[in-house]
Structure formats: structure tokens, C-alpha cells
Design a protein around this motif. Structure first.
Motif, PDB file in Angstrom:
ATOM      1  N   SER A  95       0.844  -1.201   0.000  1.00 45.70           N
ATOM      2  CA  SER A  95       0.000   0.000   0.000  1.00 45.70           C
ATOM      3  C   SER A  95       0.874   1.243   0.000  1.00 45.70           C
ATOM      4  CB  SER A  95      -0.883   0.031   1.252  1.00 45.70           C
ATOM      5  OG  SER A  95      -1.657  -1.130   1.372  1.00 45.70           O
ATOM      6  N   LEU A  96       0.376   2.317  -0.586  1.00 45.31           N
ATOM      7  CA  LEU A  96       1.064   3.605  -0.495  1.00 45.31           C
ATOM      8  C   LEU A  96       0.855   4.217   0.890  1.00 45.31           C
ATOM      9  CD1 LEU A  96       0.116   5.153  -3.974  1.00 45.31           C
ATOM     10  CD2 LEU A  96       2.236   3.983  -3.335  1.00 45.31           C
ATOM     11  N   PHE A  97      -0.299   3.895   1.457  1.00 47.22           N
ATOM     12  CA  PHE A  97      -0.629   4.400   2.788  1.00 47.22           C
ATOM     13  C   PHE A  97      -1.667   3.472   3.401  1.00 47.22           C
ATOM     14  CE2 PHE A  97      -3.936   6.527   5.246  1.00 47.22           C
ATOM     15  CZ  PHE A  97      -3.202   7.075   6.289  1.00 47.22           C
ATOM     16  N   LYS A  98      -1.541   3.233   4.720  1.00 43.40           N
ATOM     17  CA  LYS A  98      -2.588   2.502   5.427  1.00 43.40           C
ATOM     18  C   LYS A  98      -2.519   2.815   6.919  1.00 43.40           C
ATOM     19  CE  LYS A  98      -0.048  -1.882   5.999  1.00 43.40           C
ATOM     20  NZ  LYS A  98      -0.132  -3.350   5.770  1.00 43.40           N
ATOM     21  N   LYS A  99      -3.693   2.820   7.521  1.00 48.79           N
ATOM     22  CA  LYS A  99      -3.783   3.094   8.948  1.00 48.79           C
ATOM     23  C   LYS A  99      -5.014   2.390   9.498  1.00 48.79           C
ATOM     24  CE  LYS A  99      -3.998   6.824  12.390  1.00 48.79           C
ATOM     25  NZ  LYS A  99      -2.843   6.314  13.150  1.00 48.79           N
ATOM     26  N   LYS A 100      -4.831   1.666  10.595  1.00 42.50           N
ATOM     27  CA  LYS A 100      -5.952   0.959  11.211  1.00 42.50           C
ATOM     28  C   LYS A 100      -6.615   1.848  12.250  1.00 42.50           C
ATOM     29  CE  LYS A 100      -7.377  -3.468  13.160  1.00 42.50           C
ATOM     30  NZ  LYS A 100      -6.959  -4.821  13.571  1.00 42.50           N
ATOM     31  N   ILE A 101      -7.905   2.037  12.087  1.00 38.30           N
ATOM     32  CA  ILE A 101      -8.701   2.798  13.047  1.00 38.30           C
ATOM     33  C   ILE A 101      -9.849   1.902  13.469  1.00 38.30           C
ATOM     34  CG2 ILE A 101     -10.077   4.874  13.444  1.00 38.30           C
ATOM     35  CD1 ILE A 101      -8.543   6.218  11.204  1.00 38.30           C
ATOM     36  N   GLY A 102      -9.852   1.528  14.731  1.00 37.40           N
ATOM     37  CA  GLY A 102     -10.856   0.582  15.196  1.00 37.40           C
ATOM     38  C   GLY A 102     -10.611  -0.768  14.561  1.00 37.40           C
ATOM     39  N   GLU A 103     -11.640  -1.340  13.953  1.00 38.63           N
ATOM     40  CA  GLU A 103     -11.520  -2.662  13.343  1.00 38.63           C
ATOM     41  C   GLU A 103     -11.244  -2.591  11.835  1.00 38.63           C
ATOM     42  OE1 GLU A 103     -15.297  -4.172  14.448  1.00 38.63           O
ATOM     43  OE2 GLU A 103     -16.378  -3.175  12.828  1.00 38.63           O
ATOM     44  N   THR A 104     -11.111  -1.380  11.311  1.00 41.20           N
ATOM     45  CA  THR A 104     -10.968  -1.199   9.861  1.00 41.20           C
ATOM     46  C   THR A 104      -9.603  -0.617   9.504  1.00 41.20           C
ATOM     47  OG1 THR A 104     -13.353  -0.772   9.677  1.00 41.20           O
ATOM     48  CG2 THR A 104     -11.993  -0.160   7.804  1.00 41.20           C
ATOM     49  N   VAL A 105      -8.980  -1.180   8.472  1.00 35.85           N
ATOM     50  CA  VAL A 105      -7.742  -0.633   7.922  1.00 35.85           C
ATOM     51  C   VAL A 105      -8.113   0.261   6.739  1.00 35.85           C
ATOM     52  CG1 VAL A 105      -5.559  -1.139   6.782  1.00 35.85           C
ATOM     53  CG2 VAL A 105      -6.382  -2.634   8.617  1.00 35.85           C
ATOM     54  N   TYR A 106      -7.757   1.538   6.825  1.00 31.44           N
ATOM     55  CA  TYR A 106      -8.004   2.491   5.739  1.00 31.44           C
ATOM     56  C   TYR A 106      -6.696   2.677   4.978  1.00 31.44           C
ATOM     57  CZ  TYR A 106     -12.140   3.553   8.534  1.00 31.44           C
ATOM     58  OH  TYR A 106     -13.307   3.466   9.241  1.00 31.44           O
ATOM     59  N   GLY A 107      -6.777   2.653   3.646  1.00 35.23           N
ATOM     60  CA  GLY A 107      -5.534   2.766   2.901  1.00 35.23           C
ATOM     61  C   GLY A 107      -5.706   3.246   1.474  1.00 35.23           C
ATOM     62  N   ILE A 108      -4.544   3.501   0.855  1.00 37.66           N
ATOM     63  CA  ILE A 108      -4.488   3.879  -0.560  1.00 37.66           C
ATOM     64  C   ILE A 108      -3.549   2.900  -1.244  1.00 37.66           C
ATOM     65  CG2 ILE A 108      -3.870   5.663  -2.234  1.00 37.66           C
ATOM     66  CD1 ILE A 108      -4.377   7.743  -0.069  1.00 37.66           C
ATOM     67  N   GLY A 109      -4.058   2.213  -2.258  1.00 29.77           N
ATOM     68  CA  GLY A 109      -3.239   1.276  -3.005  1.00 29.77           C
ATOM     69  C   GLY A 109      -2.454   1.981  -4.101  1.00 29.77           C
ATOM     70  N   TRP A 110      -1.670   1.226  -4.805  1.00 27.21           N
ATOM     71  CA  TRP A 110      -0.816   1.808  -5.856  1.00 27.21           C
ATOM     72  C   TRP A 110      -1.392   1.622  -7.259  1.00 27.21           C
ATOM     73  CZ3 TRP A 110       0.910  -1.430  -9.706  1.00 27.21           C
ATOM     74  CH2 TRP A 110       0.836  -2.802  -9.446  1.00 27.21           C
ATOM     75  N   LEU A 111      -2.397   0.721  -7.393  1.00 24.28           N
ATOM     76  CA  LEU A 111      -2.946   0.414  -8.717  1.00 24.28           C
ATOM     77  C   LEU A 111      -4.296   1.118  -8.885  1.00 24.28           C
ATOM     78  CD1 LEU A 111      -2.474  -1.263 -11.291  1.00 24.28           C
ATOM     79  CD2 LEU A 111      -3.757  -3.129 -10.217  1.00 24.28           C
ATOM     80  N   PRO A 112      -4.344   2.210  -9.674  1.00 26.68           N
ATOM     81  CA  PRO A 112      -5.570   3.027  -9.761  1.00 26.68           C
ATOM     82  C   PRO A 112      -6.625   2.464 -10.703  1.00 26.68           C
ATOM     83  CG  PRO A 112      -3.861   4.004 -11.112  1.00 26.68           C
ATOM     84  CD  PRO A 112      -3.238   2.801 -10.454  1.00 26.68           C
ATOM     85  N   LEU A 113      -7.056   1.229 -10.420  1.00 30.96           N
ATOM     86  CA  LEU A 113      -8.074   0.589 -11.263  1.00 30.96           C
ATOM     87  C   LEU A 113      -9.411   0.465 -10.536  1.00 30.96           C
ATOM     88  CD1 LEU A 113      -6.004  -2.283 -12.939  1.00 30.96           C
ATOM     89  CD2 LEU A 113      -6.488  -0.007 -13.822  1.00 30.96           C
ATOM     90  N   GLY A 114      -9.519   1.074  -9.382  1.00 27.99           N
ATOM     91  CA  GLY A 114     -10.757   0.977  -8.619  1.00 27.99           C
ATOM     92  C   GLY A 114     -10.480   1.082  -7.135  1.00 27.99           C
ATOM     93  N   GLY A 115     -11.348   0.524  -6.339  1.00 23.63           N
ATOM     94  CA  GLY A 115     -11.189   0.517  -4.896  1.00 23.63           C
ATOM     95  C   GLY A 115     -12.106  -0.550  -4.324  1.00 23.63           C
ATOM     96  N   TYR A 116     -12.091  -0.722  -3.007  1.00 23.79           N
ATOM     97  CA  TYR A 116     -12.931  -1.772  -2.428  1.00 23.79           C
ATOM     98  C   TYR A 116     -13.072  -1.598  -0.921  1.00 23.79           C
ATOM     99  CZ  TYR A 116      -8.660  -4.034  -0.662  1.00 23.79           C
ATOM    100  OH  TYR A 116      -7.495  -4.298   0.002  1.00 23.79           O
ATOM    101  N   VAL A 117     -14.148  -2.195  -0.404  1.00 22.02           N
ATOM    102  CA  VAL A 117     -14.260  -2.414   1.033  1.00 22.02           C
ATOM    103  C   VAL A 117     -14.321  -3.928   1.228  1.00 22.02           C
ATOM    104  CG1 VAL A 117     -15.367  -0.248   1.715  1.00 22.02           C
ATOM    105  CG2 VAL A 117     -16.788  -2.119   0.904  1.00 22.02           C
ATOM    106  N   LYS A 118     -13.570  -4.432   2.187  1.00 22.31           N
ATOM    107  CA  LYS A 118     -13.604  -5.859   2.489  1.00 22.31           C
ATOM    108  C   LYS A 118     -14.488  -6.046   3.711  1.00 22.31           C
ATOM    109  CE  LYS A 118     -10.751  -9.964   3.117  1.00 22.31           C
ATOM    110  NZ  LYS A 118     -11.708 -10.585   4.052  1.00 22.31           N
ATOM    111  N   ILE A 119     -15.621  -6.684   3.486  1.00 24.97           N
ATOM    112  CA  ILE A 119     -16.614  -6.887   4.539  1.00 24.97           C
ATOM    113  C   ILE A 119     -16.476  -8.309   5.058  1.00 24.97           C
ATOM    114  CG2 ILE A 119     -19.081  -6.900   5.067  1.00 24.97           C
ATOM    115  CD1 ILE A 119     -19.462  -4.874   2.819  1.00 24.97           C
TER     116      ILE A 119
END
Length: 441
Positions: free
Chosen positions: A48-72
Motif C-alpha cells: 500500500s502507499l498508505f494505510k492506517k488501522k482505526i478501530g476494526e478497519t484498515v483504511y488505505g491507498i493502493g498503488w494500482l488506480p483501477l478501482g477501490g474496495y471495502v472488504k466486509i
């Protein structure tokens, strides 16, 4: 510089749409006390270019700009996390929630896309209003240069009266209704003529390097003076309008080639309109019959000079809600017509399906907030509609299986859903590759 401006608009629009789409899933998931393990802008394959865990969720920015996602948690998705799914279902997991809650979570992304597009259209109407060019004011008709159109029978100077049986009033009516059109009625030398379009017209247009259609006839306003131009040091300014060449009138830019054939590799006197002043300059002509200037468009200036009439309509804040709804529905219908044409092989429209390069190219080379928001609204609708397609791996695929479960009372097995997800992922990758390869073929 043009690349920087375009890529900046492209990435800003893409990022905004991805984050808000994923928020559409994230918010109802959290509201139903479903654990969200990741929230990512772009894909984080390997790192990841950036990631930070807040609570139970990891928030981040990936390096491949083809979309995004939430992992449930507890959801069969593109991560194919079989280890988690092999464990007993937990109350905070997606699979433990009632079907109606899972349906709301899955529809959240496209719902946000449609709401976002509507809100943008409302504020565009309020801030910018509507500017339209009346077709009746185009006294000398349209500029028709594309060989596909000329081969069918259209000519420069044709006035467009109808697209199918729809009478056109504004210039926008011509462009927006041509998708799926079977005929166009024109006026040529005072006589009406209906020209039939071939069934594969969109396919021909899509596979052509020239995507121009019916263009407004405009004067030759200097926009960019090329660094390689022989006239770079001449007293020529951006927004000068060339009105005569060697004493011969030049009313429209499309008349330039016919006037320049006799002046290749020579010097020629030109008359320019600079503001309200008329001046004369001598310019050099290259071997191709060019001055080395790229033309510019300034609708307000051209209207002021009598080339066409612009109708401007402003809206109060209250009125903008109705105007925004009209633009939203109109765009949704027209995009639906595009998809219908794409899925009909006989039209050949599938040849024009584009990927990221095509999306990047629709952004203007100069920064325009109005153009940015108009394009972002359209892309938001496009993203919403495409995500509703009943393909496993897309939101529409999950919705399809949830509706089956709610109607039949039977939940598809996790093994079936895993296989469906894999098939859908293959289909999706194939479509993405096809679209992006189309950009370069």
C-alpha cells in the motif's frame, strides 16, 4: 502541461467516485453492525502507499488506480478469503445478516453514485445554468469533415432538422440523439432530404480515428501558437481571429484549406480581428499550407460576432432541483441507449468501448470546473449502471443472488457463490482487458 491537467482531473474524478461508491457500502454495513476489515482507494496488490488501522478497519491507498474496495467480513468477494469462510459464521459477519440488510449493503454503492450524479446536476444548473446554441441560428449549417458522414451523403453546409422523427432545437439535440438513430433529416440549398444511417454506423464511427460528427462552423481564432511554427515571433496573439487571407474572406475555419493551396512555402498577408480592431500582418506558410496555429473556441465571442445565437437560462435554487432531475434522467436514458447499442453486435458499437485511456481523453486539456463536474456526474451514472449488471463480482451479481434468496427462500451454497464469484471475476477481467485494448487498437 496538458497531460498534467488532464491526468489531475481524471484522478480527482476517479478518486471521488471510488471513495463515495465504497462509502455507500461502508455506511450501511456499519449501521447493521457488520465488520468492515478494509476500506481502500485503489488496489493494494502486494503493498500500500498508505494505510492506517482505526478501530476494526484498515483504511488505505493502493498503488494500482483501477478501482477501490471495502472488504466486509463474512462476504464472498474478489478476495476469495476461503479460510475465513471455512470458520463458523459470526454475528458481525455479512453472511449472518438478514437478506434485506445484505441487499441494502450491496445496493449502497450504486445508490450513492446515482444520488451524487443528481446532486451534481442540481448544482451545475444553479451555478452555471443552461447554455444552448440554437440550430436555427446556424445560417450556413454544419461543418462535416468525417469521411464516414460524407460517404453516407452529408456535406458541409447541411442544416440538421430532425434526428429520426425528433425535431432538433438546440445543437445538443443533434449530438445527444444520434446514438441509435436510423435517419437524419437535413436541409440543403433550401430542400429537405432524409438520409438513412447504416445499421453499423456506430461501429464505423467507433473504429475510426475521426470521431467528429456535425461540428459548428466557427471562425479561425488563434488558440495555441506551436513552438515549431514559423510565425512564433510574429505579432500574433491568442484570440486573434483571421478574417482574410491575401484579401480573400475567411469566414469559417473549414474554408482554410481551400484558400491556402496557392500559398505553400510562401509569405501571405492576412487580416486579423483583435478585439474591435482590424489589423494586417504578413505570415509565413509551411509546406503543408499551415501557419502553425491551433484554433480556439470561444462561444460567447463567436455569438457576439453573429456566428450563432446562444440561449442562456438561469435557475433559482428551487428550480435547479427540477432541472437537475431532468438532466439526470436524460443522461441515464442516453447511457442506457449506448449500452443497448453496445450489446447489439449488428450495430458494431462494441468497437467503441473504451477503458481508462478513453475516460482520461474526455477530460479537457484546460482546467474547467464546469466540464469536470459534468464529466464526473456522467461517470458516476456510468459506474452505477455498470455495477448493476448481473455479473458475479459486481454489485449486480450479489444483488441477483440475494433477490433469488429472498424470492425462493433458499440461500445459494457458499461453494456455488465462490465458483460464481470466480467466473464473474474472469468475465470482468476479460471485459476490462477488451475495453482497454480497444483504446490502443
Amino acid at each position: 502541461m496538458e497531460f498534467v491537467i488532464r491526468i489531475s482531473q481524471f484522478l480527482l474524478s476517479l478518486s471521488l467516485l471510488i471513495v463515495l461508491h465504497e462509502l455507500g457500502h461502508f455506511i450501511p454495513a456499519k449501521a447493521f453492525k457488520t465488520r468492515v476489515e478494509k476500506f481502500y482507494l485503489f488496489f493494494d496488490i502486494k503493498f500500500s502507499l498508505f494505510k492506517k488501522k482505526i478501530g476494526e478497519t484498515v483504511y488505505g491507498i493502493g498503488w494500482l488506480p483501477l478501482g477501490g474496495y471495502v472488504k466486509i467480513a463474512g462476504m464472498i468477494d474478489e478476495s476469495m478469503d476461503k479460510e475465513q469462510m471455512a470458520q463458523p459464521a459470526q454475528p458481525w459477519e455479512f453472511r449472518s445478516k438478514p437478506a434485506w440488510q445484505r441487499l441494502i449493503i450491496m445496493l449502497g454503492g450504486v445508490t450513492v453514485n446515482f444520488i451524487l450524479a443528481y446532486v451534481i446536476y442540481v448544482f451545475i444548473a444553479f451555478v452555471y445554468g443552461d447554455k444552448t446554441v440554437k440550430v436555427s441560428s446556424l445560417e450556413d449549417g454544419y461543418w462535416v469533415e468525417n469521411k464516414i458522414l460524407t460517404d453516407i451523403g452529408f456535406k458541409t453546409g447541411d442544416k440538421v432538422l430532425k434526428v429520426n422523427d425528433l425535431e432538433v432545437v438546440n445543437d445538443y439535440d443533434v449530438r445527444s440523439n444520434i446514438i441509435g438513430a436510423e435517419s437524419i433529416t437535413i436541409s440543403r440549398n433550401g430542400k429537405e432530404e432524409k438520409i438513412q444511417l447504416p445499421e453499423d454506423f456506430l461501429g464505423q464511427l467507433s473504429s475510426s480515428d475521426d470521431r467528429s460528427l456535425f461540428e459548428r462552423r466557427i471562425p479561425f481564432m488563434v488558440g495555441v501558437i506551436s513552438d515549431s511554427s514559423q510565425n512564433k515571433s510574429a505579432d500574433i496573439k491568442v484570440e486573434d481571429i483571421i478574417t482574410k487571407i491575401d484579401g480573400k474572406p475567411l469566414r469559417y475555419f473549414d474554408q482554410l484549406d481551400s484558400l491556402m493551396t496557392d500559398y505553400k512555402n510562401e509569405n501571405v498577408d492576412v487580416e486579423l480581428l483583435r478585439g474591435e480592431e482590424t489589423i494586417t500582418r504578413q505570415l509565413k506558410v509551411d509546406e503543408k499550407g499551415r501557419f502553425g496555429f491551433r484554433p480556439a473556441i470561444d462561444d460567447d465571442r463567436f455569438a457576439e460576432l453573429g456566428y450563432y445565437d446562444i440561449a442562456t437560462k438561469t435557475y433559482t435554487f428551487g428550480e435547479s432541483f427540477g432541472a437537475g432531475a431532468h438532466d439526470f434522467v436524460d443522461t441515464l436514458k442516453k447511457y442506457g441507449a449506448q449500452l443497448k447499442a453496445i450489446f447489439n453486435p449488428s450495430t458494431g458499437a462494441y468497437k467503441g468501448v473504451g477503458g481508462f485511456k478513453a475516460i482520461y481523453s474526455i477530460f479537457p486539456s484546460v482546467w474547467s470546473w464546469q466540464a469536470f463536474w459534468v464529466l464526473t456526474a456522467f461517470l458516476s451514472i456510468m459506474l452505477g449502471v455498470l455495477n448493476l449488471l448481473p455479473i458475479p463480482a459486481l454489485d449486480g451479481g450479489h444483488v441477483m443472488f440475494l433477490l433469488y434468496e429472498m424470492i425462493s427462500g433458499r440461500k445459494p451454497s457458499e461453494k456455488f457463490l465462490e465458483r460464481a464469484q470466480l467466473v464473474g471475476f474472469v468475465i470482468l477481467i476479460t471485459l476490462v482487458l477488451f475495453a482497454n485494448l480497444n483504446d490502443w487498437i
